[in-house]
Design a protein around this motif. Structure first.
Motif, PDB file in Angstrom:
ATOM      1  N   GLY A  68       0.857  -1.175   0.000  1.00  0.00           N
ATOM      2  CA  GLY A  68       0.000   0.000   0.000  1.00  0.00           C
ATOM      3  C   GLY A  68       0.890   1.220   0.000  1.00  0.00           C
ATOM      4  O   GLY A  68       2.120   1.098  -0.029  1.00  0.00           O
ATOM      5  N   VAL A  69       0.279   2.392   0.009  1.00  0.00           N
ATOM      6  CA  VAL A  69       1.065   3.629   0.042  1.00  0.00           C
ATOM      7  C   VAL A  69       0.642   4.464   1.240  1.00  0.00           C
ATOM      8  O   VAL A  69      -0.528   4.480   1.622  1.00  0.00           O
ATOM      9  N   LEU A  70       1.604   5.144   1.819  1.00  0.00           N
ATOM     10  CA  LEU A  70       1.364   6.018   2.953  1.00  0.00           C
ATOM     11  C   LEU A  70       1.457   7.468   2.512  1.00  0.00           C
ATOM     12  O   LEU A  70       2.317   7.824   1.697  1.00  0.00           O
ATOM     13  N   VAL A  71       0.552   8.281   3.060  1.00  0.00           N
ATOM     14  CA  VAL A  71       0.553   9.722   2.799  1.00  0.00           C
ATOM     15  C   VAL A  71       0.575  10.436   4.147  1.00  0.00           C
ATOM     16  O   VAL A  71       0.162   9.874   5.159  1.00  0.00           O
ATOM     17  N   PRO A  72       1.042  11.676   4.179  1.00  0.00           N
ATOM     18  CA  PRO A  72       1.112  12.398   5.460  1.00  0.00           C
ATOM     19  C   PRO A  72      -0.272  12.629   6.080  1.00  0.00           C
ATOM     20  O   PRO A  72      -1.280  12.698   5.370  1.00  0.00           O
ATOM     21  N   PHE A  73      -0.287  12.768   7.395  1.00  0.00           N
ATOM     22  CA  PHE A  73      -1.511  13.125   8.094  1.00  0.00           C
ATOM     23  C   PHE A  73      -1.997  14.496   7.621  1.00  0.00           C
ATOM     24  O   PHE A  73      -1.188  15.366   7.278  1.00  0.00           O
ATOM     25  N   ASP A  74      -3.303  14.690   7.615  1.00  0.00           N
ATOM     26  CA  ASP A  74      -3.918  15.979   7.297  1.00  0.00           C
ATOM     27  C   ASP A  74      -3.442  16.551   5.963  1.00  0.00           C
ATOM     28  O   ASP A  74      -3.187  17.748   5.844  1.00  0.00           O
ATOM     29  N   ASP A  75      -3.316  15.708   4.955  1.00  0.00           N
ATOM     30  CA  ASP A  75      -2.860  16.162   3.641  1.00  0.00           C
ATOM     31  C   ASP A  75      -3.769  15.601   2.544  1.00  0.00           C
ATOM     32  O   ASP A  75      -3.418  14.636   1.862  1.00  0.00           O
ATOM     33  N   PRO A  76      -4.951  16.198   2.375  1.00  0.00           N
ATOM     34  CA  PRO A  76      -5.877  15.688   1.359  1.00  0.00           C
ATOM     35  C   PRO A  76      -5.317  15.760  -0.059  1.00  0.00           C
ATOM     36  O   PRO A  76      -5.674  14.943  -0.911  1.00  0.00           O
ATOM     37  N   ASP A  77      -4.423  16.703  -0.320  1.00  0.00           N
ATOM     38  CA  ASP A  77      -3.815  16.777  -1.650  1.00  0.00           C
ATOM     39  C   ASP A  77      -2.962  15.536  -1.929  1.00  0.00           C
ATOM     40  O   ASP A  77      -2.945  15.024  -3.050  1.00  0.00           O
ATOM     41  N   ALA A  78      -2.255  15.042  -0.917  1.00  0.00           N
ATOM     42  CA  ALA A  78      -1.446  13.836  -1.099  1.00  0.00           C
ATOM     43  C   ALA A  78      -2.349  12.624  -1.348  1.00  0.00           C
ATOM     44  O   ALA A  78      -2.031  11.773  -2.183  1.00  0.00           O
ATOM     45  N   VAL A  79      -3.474  12.560  -0.649  1.00  0.00           N
ATOM     46  CA  VAL A  79      -4.426  11.471  -0.878  1.00  0.00           C
ATOM     47  C   VAL A  79      -4.934  11.527  -2.313  1.00  0.00           C
ATOM     48  O   VAL A  79      -4.980  10.513  -3.019  1.00  0.00           O
ATOM     49  N   ALA A  80      -5.306  12.720  -2.760  1.00  0.00           N
ATOM     50  CA  ALA A  80      -5.813  12.883  -4.126  1.00  0.00           C
ATOM     51  C   ALA A  80      -4.753  12.513  -5.159  1.00  0.00           C
ATOM     52  O   ALA A  80      -5.045  11.813  -6.135  1.00  0.00           O
ATOM     53  N   THR A  81      -3.534  12.956  -4.941  1.00  0.00           N
ATOM     54  CA  THR A  81      -2.446  12.667  -5.882  1.00  0.00           C
ATOM     55  C   THR A  81      -2.206  11.165  -5.989  1.00  0.00           C
ATOM     56  O   THR A  81      -2.102  10.615  -7.090  1.00  0.00           O
ATOM     57  N   LYS A  82      -2.117  10.474  -4.857  1.00  0.00           N
ATOM     58  CA  LYS A  82      -1.879   9.026  -4.881  1.00  0.00           C
ATOM     59  C   LYS A  82      -3.062   8.283  -5.488  1.00  0.00           C
ATOM     60  O   LYS A  82      -2.883   7.289  -6.192  1.00  0.00           O
ATOM     61  N   THR A  83      -4.273   8.758  -5.232  1.00  0.00           N
ATOM     62  CA  THR A  83      -5.458   8.126  -5.823  1.00  0.00           C
ATOM     63  C   THR A  83      -5.404   8.213  -7.334  1.00  0.00           C
ATOM     64  O   THR A  83      -5.602   7.215  -8.044  1.00  0.00           O
TER      65      THR A  83
END
Length: 113
Positions: free
Chosen positions: A65-80
């Protein structure tokens, strides 16, 4: 994307996880001890994006899986977007997750996914 802000039965959890292309677990604190839904997602062989809480760090190691920083919706969107755009990467992640977790739940559960 559908949000369900409620507890669901194990049977409904299987249905929801099975329907997902990508499972996202954005807990807010590193001290989050476990996540039963993360275990379901791995066992179902789903691509997973998570914040780095303790359980996720362990389970998503070795590119399961991939980990993204806490409280970073942009990182979630980018990885998605990256996972949706790259079927080969997504499939390889799903396979690693499934092989790692395939024995966690009984055969009855597995027949439903």
């Amino acid at each position: 994307m559908i949000f369900h802000n409620r507890f669901v039965s194990p049977q409904e959890m299987v249905e929801l996880v099975s329907a997902a292309d990508i499972y996202i677990t954005p807990y807010k604190h590193k001290a989050q001890v476990v996540s039963g839904t993360l275990a379901y997602a791995l066992s179902a062989g789903k691509a997973v994006i998570s914040t780095p809480y303790l359980h996720a760090i362990e389970l998503l190691d070795n590119e399961r899986g991939v980990l993204v920083p806490f409280d970073d919706p942009d990182a979630v969107a980018t990885k998605t977007i990256e996972l949706l755009d790259n079927e080969t990467t997504r499939h390889a992640m799903r396979k690693r997750a499934y092989l790692y977790a395939r024995g966690w739940f009984g055969t009855e559960w597995r027949r439903n996914i």
